[in-house]
Design a protein around this motif. Structure first.
Motif, PDB file in Angstrom:
ATOM      1  N   VAL A   1       0.832  -1.200   0.000  1.00  0.00           N
ATOM      2  CA  VAL A   1       0.000   0.000   0.000  1.00  0.00           C
ATOM      3  C   VAL A   1       0.870   1.255   0.000  1.00  0.00           C
ATOM      4  N   THR A   2       0.483   2.186  -0.877  1.00  0.00           N
ATOM      5  CA  THR A   2       1.087   3.510  -0.820  1.00  0.00           C
ATOM      6  C   THR A   2      -0.041   4.515  -0.659  1.00  0.00           C
ATOM      7  N   GLY A   3       0.224   5.621   0.021  1.00  0.00           N
ATOM      8  CA  GLY A   3      -0.836   6.584   0.291  1.00  0.00           C
ATOM      9  C   GLY A   3      -0.298   7.928   0.713  1.00  0.00           C
ATOM     10  N   PRO A   4      -1.157   8.743   1.331  1.00  0.00           N
ATOM     11  CA  PRO A   4      -0.751  10.091   1.739  1.00  0.00           C
ATOM     12  C   PRO A   4       0.420  10.048   2.737  1.00  0.00           C
ATOM     13  N   ALA A   5       1.115  11.168   2.839  1.00  0.00           N
ATOM     14  CA  ALA A   5       2.298  11.257   3.701  1.00  0.00           C
ATOM     15  C   ALA A   5       1.956  11.035   5.171  1.00  0.00           C
ATOM     16  N   ASP A   6       0.730  11.419   5.560  1.00  0.00           N
ATOM     17  CA  ASP A   6       0.369  11.274   6.981  1.00  0.00           C
ATOM     18  C   ASP A   6      -0.202   9.902   7.336  1.00  0.00           C
ATOM     19  N   LEU A   7      -0.041   8.964   6.421  1.00  0.00           N
ATOM     20  CA  LEU A   7      -0.539   7.610   6.666  1.00  0.00           C
ATOM     21  C   LEU A   7       0.210   6.995   7.850  1.00  0.00           C
ATOM     22  N   ALA A   8      -0.552   6.588   8.879  1.00  0.00           N
ATOM     23  CA  ALA A   8       0.077   6.101  10.108  1.00  0.00           C
ATOM     24  C   ALA A   8      -0.022   4.594  10.269  1.00  0.00           C
ATOM     25  N   ARG A   9      -1.137   4.020   9.836  1.00  0.00           N
ATOM     26  CA  ARG A   9      -1.271   2.549   9.905  1.00  0.00           C
ATOM     27  C   ARG A   9      -2.224   2.071   8.825  1.00  0.00           C
ATOM     28  N   VAL A  10      -2.024   0.821   8.417  1.00  0.00           N
ATOM     29  CA  VAL A  10      -2.847   0.232   7.354  1.00  0.00           C
ATOM     30  C   VAL A  10      -3.324  -1.138   7.810  1.00  0.00           C
ATOM     31  N   ALA A  11      -4.617  -1.351   7.703  1.00  0.00           N
ATOM     32  CA  ALA A  11      -5.194  -2.664   7.998  1.00  0.00           C
ATOM     33  C   ALA A  11      -5.482  -3.350   6.665  1.00  0.00           C
ATOM     34  N   PHE A  12      -5.024  -4.595   6.554  1.00  0.00           N
ATOM     35  CA  PHE A  12      -5.208  -5.339   5.302  1.00  0.00           C
ATOM     36  C   PHE A  12      -6.359  -6.333   5.442  1.00  0.00           C
ATOM     37  N   TYR A  13      -7.162  -6.430   4.386  1.00  0.00           N
ATOM     38  CA  TYR A  13      -8.342  -7.292   4.430  1.00  0.00           C
ATOM     39  C   TYR A  13      -8.373  -8.288   3.281  1.00  0.00           C
ATOM     40  N   ILE A  14      -8.878  -9.458   3.621  1.00  0.00           N
ATOM     41  CA  ILE A  14      -9.288 -10.409   2.578  1.00  0.00           C
ATOM     42  C   ILE A  14     -10.772 -10.622   2.848  1.00  0.00           C
ATOM     43  N   ASP A  15     -11.615 -10.198   1.916  1.00  0.00           N
ATOM     44  CA  ASP A  15     -13.067 -10.130   2.109  1.00  0.00           C
ATOM     45  C   ASP A  15     -13.328  -9.248   3.337  1.00  0.00           C
ATOM     46  N   SER A  16     -14.081  -9.748   4.326  1.00  0.00           N
ATOM     47  CA  SER A  16     -14.360  -8.871   5.463  1.00  0.00           C
ATOM     48  C   SER A  16     -13.450  -9.162   6.654  1.00  0.00           C
ATOM     49  N   THR A  17     -12.447 -10.018   6.438  1.00  0.00           N
ATOM     50  CA  THR A  17     -11.556 -10.398   7.540  1.00  0.00           C
ATOM     51  C   THR A  17     -10.264  -9.585   7.484  1.00  0.00           C
ATOM     52  N   GLU A  18      -9.947  -8.949   8.622  1.00  0.00           N
ATOM     53  CA  GLU A  18      -8.676  -8.241   8.690  1.00  0.00           C
ATOM     54  C   GLU A  18      -7.587  -9.282   8.906  1.00  0.00           C
ATOM     55  N   ILE A  19      -6.586  -9.308   8.020  1.00  0.00           N
ATOM     56  CA  ILE A  19      -5.545 -10.332   8.147  1.00  0.00           C
ATOM     57  C   ILE A  19      -4.282  -9.771   8.783  1.00  0.00           C
ATOM     58  N   GLY A  20      -4.239  -8.466   8.988  1.00  0.00           N
ATOM     59  CA  GLY A  20      -3.065  -7.907   9.653  1.00  0.00           C
ATOM     60  C   GLY A  20      -3.023  -6.403   9.541  1.00  0.00           C
ATOM     61  N   GLU A  21      -2.239  -5.787  10.450  1.00  0.00           N
ATOM     62  CA  GLU A  21      -2.115  -4.336  10.443  1.00  0.00           C
ATOM     63  C   GLU A  21      -0.636  -3.971  10.459  1.00  0.00           C
ATOM     64  N   VAL A  22      -0.276  -2.986   9.657  1.00  0.00           N
ATOM     65  CA  VAL A  22       1.117  -2.541   9.605  1.00  0.00           C
ATOM     66  C   VAL A  22       1.139  -1.090  10.059  1.00  0.00           C
ATOM     67  N   THR A  23       2.017  -0.755  11.049  1.00  0.00           N
ATOM     68  CA  THR A  23       1.988   0.578  11.649  1.00  0.00           C
ATOM     69  C   THR A  23       3.141   1.471  11.206  1.00  0.00           C
ATOM     70  N   GLN A  24       3.955   0.986  10.267  1.00  0.00           N
ATOM     71  CA  GLN A  24       4.973   1.887   9.712  1.00  0.00           C
ATOM     72  C   GLN A  24       5.321   1.505   8.273  1.00  0.00           C
ATOM     73  N   ALA A  25       5.790   2.478   7.530  1.00  0.00           N
ATOM     74  CA  ALA A  25       6.149   2.242   6.134  1.00  0.00           C
ATOM     75  C   ALA A  25       7.371   1.341   6.072  1.00  0.00           C
ATOM     76  N   PRO A  26       7.547   0.516   5.053  1.00  0.00           N
ATOM     77  CA  PRO A  26       6.588   0.280   3.966  1.00  0.00           C
ATOM     78  C   PRO A  26       5.387  -0.537   4.437  1.00  0.00           C
ATOM     79  N   PHE A  27       4.224  -0.168   3.944  1.00  0.00           N
ATOM     80  CA  PHE A  27       2.996  -0.848   4.363  1.00  0.00           C
ATOM     81  C   PHE A  27       2.771  -2.096   3.502  1.00  0.00           C
ATOM     82  N   ASN A  28       3.531  -3.121   3.812  1.00  0.00           N
ATOM     83  CA  ASN A  28       3.458  -4.380   3.060  1.00  0.00           C
ATOM     84  C   ASN A  28       3.030  -5.502   3.987  1.00  0.00           C
TER      85      ASN A  28
END
Ligand SMILES: [Zn+2]
Length: 252
Positions: free
Chosen positions: A54-81
Motif C-alpha cells: 500500500v502507498t498513500g498520503p504522507a500522513d498515513l500512520a497505519r494500514v489494515a489489510f483485508y481479505i473479504d471482510s476479515t482483517e488479516i493484519g495491520e502494519v503501523t509503519q512504512a513500507p505498508f506491506n
C-alpha cells in the motif's frame, strides 16, 4: 405509474453515480499485489505466497489489510506491506483491499483487487500444462536426431566405386572403422566436433569427426590405393561371416 418507474430508475442511477464518485474521492490508498513465491496465472488465479503493498498520503500512520471482510493484519509503519499465503484461506473468489488511517485517525480506503485462490494441486496442473508441451518438443527433437537416422540408415549400404568423388553436403566425415569418407546426416547426435552416426559402407556406428573437404578428398584417393592392393576375392564363407558381423550392429 410508468412515469413513476422511470423517475425511480433515474433516481437510482444518480444515487449510484454519486456514491461511486464519493467512493473514488475517499480512495486515497493504492493497493498492489505481488507474487513472492507460487503461481499467478491469467484471469486472477493465484496460489502461494503473495504480498499486498500500500502507498498513500504522507500522513498515513497505519494500514489494515483485508481479505473479504476479515482483517488479516495491520502494519503501523512504512513500507505498508503484508505477506499472506493463499493456502491459509478457502479456495475461490476473494476481494483484497486495505484501510488506512492518518495520525489524526482520518480514514482512507484502497482499490479492491479481485483474485481467485486456487488449490496447490491446480497450480501444479497449470504449471504442467506449460512444462509438458516443452518436454514433448524436447523428446520430439531427440526422436528426430537419434531414432529417425537409425531407422532410415537401415540397409542403406551404398555401393559406390572406390575413390569416387562424392558430395558431402553440410559436413562430411571419415569412418574410423573402414576409413571411407561419407556425408554426415543432418539429423544426428552431435558430440562436439563429431557426429554419432552409422557408416553407409561398413554399417558400423561410431563418433565420426567432421573433416575439411581436403581431408575427405584425400580419403577418396586412399580408397583407390586399397583397390589396387585388393586382389583376393572374398570366398562365400567370408561373405557370410561379414554379413553376420554386420547384422550384429544393425540390431542397434
Ligand atoms: Zn565404415
Amino acid at each position: 405509474m410508468k412515469k413513476y418507474q422511470i423517475a425511480l430508475f433515474i433516481a437510482v442511477i444518480v444515487c449510484l453515480l454519486t456514491a461511486s464518485f464519493a467512493y473514488a474521492q475517499a480512495e486515497k490508498l493504492t493497493l498492489k499485489m505481488s507474487r513472492d513465491f507460487g503461481y499467478g496465472g491469467l484471469n486472477g488465479d493465484i496460489q502461494g505466497l503473495f504480498s499486498m503493498k500500500v502507498t498513500g498520503p504522507a500522513d498515513l500512520a497505519r494500514v489494515a489489510f483485508y481479505i473479504d471482510s476479515t482483517e488479516i493484519g495491520e502494519v503501523t509503519q512504512a513500507p505498508f506491506n503484508l505477506q499472506f499465503n493463499t493456502d491459509n484461506f478457502p479456495v475461490g473468489q476473494h476481494e483484497l483491499y486495505a484501510v488506512g488511517y492518518s495520525s489524526s485517525e482520518q480514514q482512507y480506503s484502497s482499490n479492491v483487487i479481485n483474485v481467485n485462490f486456487v488449490p496447490a494441486s491446480e497450480s501444479t496442473k497449470a504449471a504442467l500444462q506449460i512444462v509438458v508441451p516443452v518436454l514433448v518438443i524436447v523428446f520430439g527433437a531427440i526422436l528426430l536426431a537419434v531414432v529417425i537416422p537409425l531407422v532410415m540408415g537401415r540397409g542403406k549400404i551404398k555401393e559406390l566405386p572406390l575413390g569416387a568423388e562424392r558430395k558431402y553436403g553440410l559436413a562430411g566425415g571419415i569412418c574410423p572403422k573402414c576409413h571411407r569418407p561419407f556425408a554426415l546426416p543432418l539429423f544426428s547426435m552431435n558430440l562436439g566436433l563429431s557426429k554419432f552416426t552409422r557408416c553407409p559402407y561398413c554399417g558400423k556406428w561410431s563418433a565420426v569427426r567432421i573433416q575439411p573437404l581436403a581431408k575427405l578428398r584425400e580419403a577418396e584417393q586412399a580408397e583407390l590405393e586399397w583397390g589396387r592392393g585388393e586382389v583376393k576375392e572374398e570366398t562365400d564363407e567370408e561373405k557370410l561371416n561379414k554379413n553376420l558381423d554386420d547384422s550384429r550392429y544393425q540390431g542397434l
